[in-house]
Design a protein around this motif. Structure first.
Motif, PDB file in Angstrom:
ATOM      1  N   THR A   1       0.825  -1.218   0.000  1.00 33.50           N
ATOM      2  CA  THR A   1       0.000   0.000   0.000  1.00 33.50           C
ATOM      3  C   THR A   1       0.853   1.258   0.000  1.00 33.50           C
ATOM      4  O   THR A   1       0.388   2.318  -0.406  1.00 33.50           O
ATOM      5  N   ASP A   2       2.109   1.126   0.416  1.00 39.79           N
ATOM      6  CA  ASP A   2       3.006   2.287   0.441  1.00 39.79           C
ATOM      7  C   ASP A   2       3.694   2.535  -0.904  1.00 39.79           C
ATOM      8  O   ASP A   2       4.154   3.649  -1.151  1.00 39.79           O
TER       9      ASP A   2
ATOM     10  N   LEU B   1       2.678   0.763  -4.243  1.00 41.72           N
ATOM     11  CA  LEU B   1       1.962   0.461  -5.482  1.00 41.72           C
ATOM     12  C   LEU B   1       0.740   1.357  -5.656  1.00 41.72           C
ATOM     13  O   LEU B   1       0.065   1.691  -4.679  1.00 41.72           O
ATOM     14  N   PRO B   2       0.445   1.700  -6.888  1.00 43.59           N
ATOM     15  CA  PRO B   2      -0.802   2.451  -7.138  1.00 43.59           C
ATOM     16  C   PRO B   2      -2.010   1.583  -6.751  1.00 43.59           C
ATOM     17  O   PRO B   2      -1.956   0.349  -6.868  1.00 43.59           O
ATOM     18  N   GLU B   3      -3.064   2.216  -6.310  1.00 45.03           N
ATOM     19  CA  GLU B   3      -4.233   1.488  -5.821  1.00 45.03           C
ATOM     20  C   GLU B   3      -4.808   0.539  -6.867  1.00 45.03           C
ATOM     21  O   GLU B   3      -5.176  -0.599  -6.553  1.00 45.03           O
ATOM     22  N   GLU B   4      -4.841   0.966  -8.131  1.00 45.95           N
ATOM     23  CA  GLU B   4      -5.394   0.115  -9.199  1.00 45.95           C
ATOM     24  C   GLU B   4      -4.579  -1.173  -9.348  1.00 45.95           C
ATOM     25  O   GLU B   4      -5.123  -2.265  -9.522  1.00 45.95           O
ATOM     26  N   LEU B   5      -3.260  -1.043  -9.300  1.00 46.57           N
ATOM     27  CA  LEU B   5      -2.384  -2.212  -9.422  1.00 46.57           C
ATOM     28  C   LEU B   5      -2.542  -3.131  -8.215  1.00 46.57           C
ATOM     29  O   LEU B   5      -2.590  -4.352  -8.350  1.00 46.57           O
ATOM     30  N   LEU B   6      -2.657  -2.549  -7.047  1.00 43.80           N
ATOM     31  CA  LEU B   6      -2.837  -3.326  -5.823  1.00 43.80           C
ATOM     32  C   LEU B   6      -4.124  -4.152  -5.897  1.00 43.80           C
ATOM     33  O   LEU B   6      -4.129  -5.338  -5.547  1.00 43.80           O
TER      34      LEU B   6
END
Length: 96
Positions: free
Chosen positions: A7-8, A10-15
């Motif tokens: 979460t620190d 990666l972009p939210e979409e990729l996560l």
């Protein structure tokens, strides 16, 4: 190898996409080929092992027995013979 919190970094979409494949589990992401390091590159281990092998070979050439070298270096006689053969082969290649 260190752990990073996804979460620190990666972009939210990729996560979210990664979570579709592996939710809450650990995953190893290998280095890019161009960033890989060979064994001993970060430490002196490779150089120290090379020097030890040369010492073993030179002692063997001067008459020290495989058994004595085995006891001195805490290696099996079979491993001592492999080292001697490898260094001998390397020495012959450098002479050509």
């Amino acid at each position: 190898m260190g752990y990073k919190k996804a979460t620190d970094i990666l972009p939210e979409e990729l996560l979210i996409q990664i979570q579709d494949y592996i939710d809450g589990e650990c995953i190893y992401i290998p280095r890019k080929e161009e960033n890989k390091k060979t064994w001993g590159e970060l430490t002196k281990s490779k150089k120290e092992t090379y020097k030890r092998n040369l010492d073993i070979y030179n002692s063997y050439i001067k008459g020290t027995s495989v058994k004595q070298l085995s006891e001195t270096y805490y290696l099996s006689p079979k491993w001592i013979r492999k080292i001697v053969a490898a260094v001998r082969k390397e020495q012959q290649c450098t002479l050509v």
